[in-house]
Design a protein around this motif. Structure first.
Motif, PDB file in Angstrom:
ATOM      1  N   GLN A  56      26.630 -49.529  -6.912  1.00 55.49           N
ATOM      2  CA  GLN A  56      25.697 -49.170  -5.845  1.00 55.49           C
ATOM      3  C   GLN A  56      25.250 -50.393  -5.051  1.00 55.49           C
ATOM      4  OE1 GLN A  56      21.704 -47.962  -7.143  1.00 55.49           O
ATOM      5  NE2 GLN A  56      22.149 -48.767  -9.187  1.00 55.49           N
ATOM      6  N   THR A  57      25.898 -51.520  -5.292  1.00 56.68           N
ATOM      7  CA  THR A  57      25.503 -52.740  -4.603  1.00 56.68           C
ATOM      8  C   THR A  57      26.648 -53.261  -3.752  1.00 56.68           C
ATOM      9  OG1 THR A  57      26.193 -54.247  -6.396  1.00 56.68           O
ATOM     10  CG2 THR A  57      23.971 -53.337  -6.518  1.00 56.68           C
ATOM     11  N   PRO A  58      26.294 -54.011  -2.695  1.00 56.10           N
ATOM     12  CA  PRO A  58      24.972 -54.453  -2.253  1.00 56.10           C
ATOM     13  C   PRO A  58      24.088 -53.291  -1.786  1.00 56.10           C
ATOM     14  CG  PRO A  58      26.705 -55.771  -1.239  1.00 56.10           C
ATOM     15  CD  PRO A  58      27.360 -54.591  -1.840  1.00 56.10           C
ATOM     16  N   GLN A  59      22.814 -53.414  -2.091  1.00 57.01           N
ATOM     17  CA  GLN A  59      21.826 -52.411  -1.695  1.00 57.01           C
ATOM     18  C   GLN A  59      20.645 -53.104  -1.028  1.00 57.01           C
ATOM     19  OE1 GLN A  59      20.475 -49.346  -4.638  1.00 57.01           O
ATOM     20  NE2 GLN A  59      18.491 -50.336  -4.371  1.00 57.01           N
ATOM     21  N   PHE A  60      20.290 -52.654   0.150  1.00 63.33           N
ATOM     22  CA  PHE A  60      19.139 -53.203   0.873  1.00 63.33           C
ATOM     23  C   PHE A  60      18.155 -52.081   1.140  1.00 63.33           C
ATOM     24  CE2 PHE A  60      16.440 -54.465   4.256  1.00 63.33           C
ATOM     25  CZ  PHE A  60      16.402 -55.848   4.288  1.00 63.33           C
ATOM     26  N   VAL A  61      16.902 -52.287   0.751  1.00 70.62           N
ATOM     27  CA  VAL A  61      15.835 -51.375   1.161  1.00 70.62           C
ATOM     28  C   VAL A  61      14.679 -52.198   1.694  1.00 70.62           C
ATOM     29  CG1 VAL A  61      16.447 -49.468  -0.390  1.00 70.62           C
ATOM     30  CG2 VAL A  61      14.875 -51.235  -1.197  1.00 70.62           C
ATOM     31  N   HIS A  95      11.388 -56.781   3.005  1.00 74.82           N
ATOM     32  CA  HIS A  95      12.835 -56.857   2.870  1.00 74.82           C
ATOM     33  C   HIS A  95      13.150 -57.000   1.382  1.00 74.82           C
ATOM     34  CE1 HIS A  95      13.885 -58.572   7.153  1.00 74.82           C
ATOM     35  NE2 HIS A  95      13.335 -57.378   7.201  1.00 74.82           N
ATOM     36  N   SER A  96      14.166 -56.322   0.902  1.00 76.15           N
ATOM     37  CA  SER A  96      14.605 -56.557  -0.468  1.00 76.15           C
ATOM     38  C   SER A  96      16.083 -56.246  -0.602  1.00 76.15           C
ATOM     39  CB  SER A  96      13.795 -55.728  -1.475  1.00 76.15           C
ATOM     40  OG  SER A  96      14.069 -54.345  -1.357  1.00 76.15           O
ATOM     41  N   VAL A  97      16.743 -56.983  -1.481  1.00 78.27           N
ATOM     42  CA  VAL A  97      18.162 -56.782  -1.721  1.00 78.27           C
ATOM     43  C   VAL A  97      18.405 -56.762  -3.227  1.00 78.27           C
ATOM     44  CG1 VAL A  97      18.840 -59.238  -1.706  1.00 78.27           C
ATOM     45  CG2 VAL A  97      20.490 -57.479  -1.016  1.00 78.27           C
ATOM     46  N   ILE A 138      17.941 -59.589  -7.778  1.00 78.70           N
ATOM     47  CA  ILE A 138      17.012 -58.862  -6.914  1.00 78.70           C
ATOM     48  C   ILE A 138      16.133 -59.884  -6.202  1.00 78.70           C
ATOM     49  CG2 ILE A 138      15.068 -57.250  -6.823  1.00 78.70           C
ATOM     50  CD1 ILE A 138      16.245 -55.903  -9.333  1.00 78.70           C
ATOM     51  N   GLU A 139      15.997 -59.712  -4.891  1.00 82.24           N
ATOM     52  CA  GLU A 139      15.074 -60.528  -4.095  1.00 82.24           C
ATOM     53  C   GLU A 139      14.144 -59.605  -3.323  1.00 82.24           C
ATOM     54  OE1 GLU A 139      16.836 -64.206  -1.982  1.00 82.24           O
ATOM     55  OE2 GLU A 139      18.483 -62.745  -2.108  1.00 82.24           O
ATOM     56  N   PHE A 140      12.901 -60.030  -3.206  1.00 78.59           N
ATOM     57  CA  PHE A 140      11.901 -59.277  -2.440  1.00 78.59           C
ATOM     58  C   PHE A 140      11.068 -60.281  -1.650  1.00 78.59           C
ATOM     59  CE2 PHE A 140       8.057 -57.083  -1.435  1.00 78.59           C
ATOM     60  CZ  PHE A 140       8.370 -55.733  -1.409  1.00 78.59           C
TER      61      PHE A 140
END
Length: 386
Positions: free
Chosen positions: A214-219, A370-372, A354-356
């Motif tokens: 399910q990655t890369p995933q950006f929300v 932003h988060s990935v 995970i980055e936020f």
């Protein structure tokens, strides 16, 4: 699987553009040739709006050997994808249907609106009501219900931005700014991919038998919270609450050890266009040094992202991440307040990344999110991204 999330201790690219509150440190140049499918007769966005892209995409050799623990409901997803494609006429299918080997298109996802970074696929605005329902059924088959709801909430934020008016507002919208594309022949045994996204949203779902990525995933969300129909909408509440809750639970000495000192960040490091497979050197506080309750908060934060898959696959993935927990680090930089500008939080494990970040808005007065989420061993269903 996010609906099973255990709530613990009360927690549940640098380019500035006038048209959007989004910025990103993942690109520093603007190039009209950056569109991922310049050679195709129906390039990203299916000939939709947009021009030069600030995001440069360098094609890499994606394979299908990712290390997924399995559990994918592939047959259900295949059925839903086939049903969606069957609703399209020839011209629409030409926009939506891609070869699985079209790696450069598969890498085209972004936090920017589609007017700025044209997307592969067909816009929801180019579909009839029944066709949109069929497209949404694909995501309902693939994702946990909470993730499906999040998709809707992020798209609703685009309608909110459009309602504000001003320069660039006509580029936003829950239908015209979001696209769906299918790569390869949907199959229970052969690899294929479903890509869905637009402004502040990227779902890249790659299936290969019972394996799934399910990655890369950006929300993300601009604004972080807003009113719609008399209800407060917070598209990234689960992620933001979990990430900030994880850092807030640290003791002073732990928090000092968790600070990332290699630099300061105004956006994500491994966001759009960062597909080399080379991640920053590990920094921050080893999770092995946390107590049991603090470790649960780290798992809660990971689950807010990895739990977006359908139940069985999501549960198997969480088991993998939990087995790697003592080799995982957490960190922060700049600030740690939920409303502070440039608050940055990271989870970095053998597989999970995970980055936020809270980043400055241009369309609204406050910060937005932003988060990935990336899997170092399974992005795009690949174990060798470059």
């Amino acid at each position: 699987m996010r609906r099973h999330l255990a709530v613990t201790s009360g927690t549940v690219l640098s380019v500035a553009l006038v048209v959007s509150g989004c910025g990103s440190s993942t690109s520093t140049t603007s190039s009209p040739s950056a569109s991922a499918a310049a050679q195709r007769d129906h390039g990203p966005g299916g000939g939709g709006p947009g021009g030069g892209s600030p995001q440069q995409i360098t094609a890499v050799d994606l394979n299908t050997g990712g290390t997924s623990p399995g559990g994918a409901n592939t047959a259900a997803v295949v059925k839903a994808v086939d049903a969606f494609l069957a609703t399209l006429d020839t011209a629409q299918r030409e926009k939506a249907d891609y070869e699985f080997s079209d790696n450069k298109d598969r890498q085209t996802w972004s936090n920017f609106p589609a007017t700025t970074v044209p997307r592969p696929g067909i816009a929801l605005s180019d579909l009839t009501t029944d066709q949109r329902k069929a497209a949404e059924a694909v995501l309902q088959a693939a994702l946990d219900p909470a993730a499906v709801q999040q998709n809707t909430a992020i798209r609703t934020a685009d309608d909110y931005l459009s309602s504000l008016g001003g320069q660039g507002a006509d580029g936003f919208g829950s239908l015209k700014d979001y696209f769906i594309a299918v790569y390869g022949q949907p199959s229970a045994t052969q690899p294929f991919m479903v890509q869905f996204g637009g402004h502040h949203l990227a779902r890249n779902l790659t299936y290969n038998g019972d394996k799934v990525s399910q990655t890369p995933q950006f929300v993300g969300s601009e604004p972080a919270a807003f009113e719609s129909g008399g209800t407060t909408v917070e598209p990234v509440k689960a992620e933001s609450s979990a990430m900030f809750g994880m850092i807030a639970a640290l003791e002073d000495e732990q928090k000092a050890a968790a600070e990332i000192t290699s630099g300061t960040f105004d956006d994500l490091l491994m966001g759009p266009g960062k597909d080399s497979g080379v991640f920053p050197a590990a920094e921050g506080l080893p999770v092995s040094k946390l107590n049991a309750d603090q470790k649960k908060l780290v798992m809660t934060a990971i689950q807010a992202y990895a739990g977006d898959l359908d139940d069985d696959a999501g549960e198997k993935l969480m088991t993998t991440y939990e087995s790697q927990l003592n080799q995982t680090r957490i960190g922060w930089a700049n600030n740690t307040g939920p409303a502070d500008e440039n608050s940055y939080i990271r989870i970095d494990g053998p597989s999970v990344w995970i980055e936020f970040i809270n980043t400055r808005s241009m369309s609204t007065p406050n910060i937005h999110f932003h988060s990935v989420y990336r899997d170092k061993t399974n992005d795009y269903g690949s174990s060798k991204p470059s």
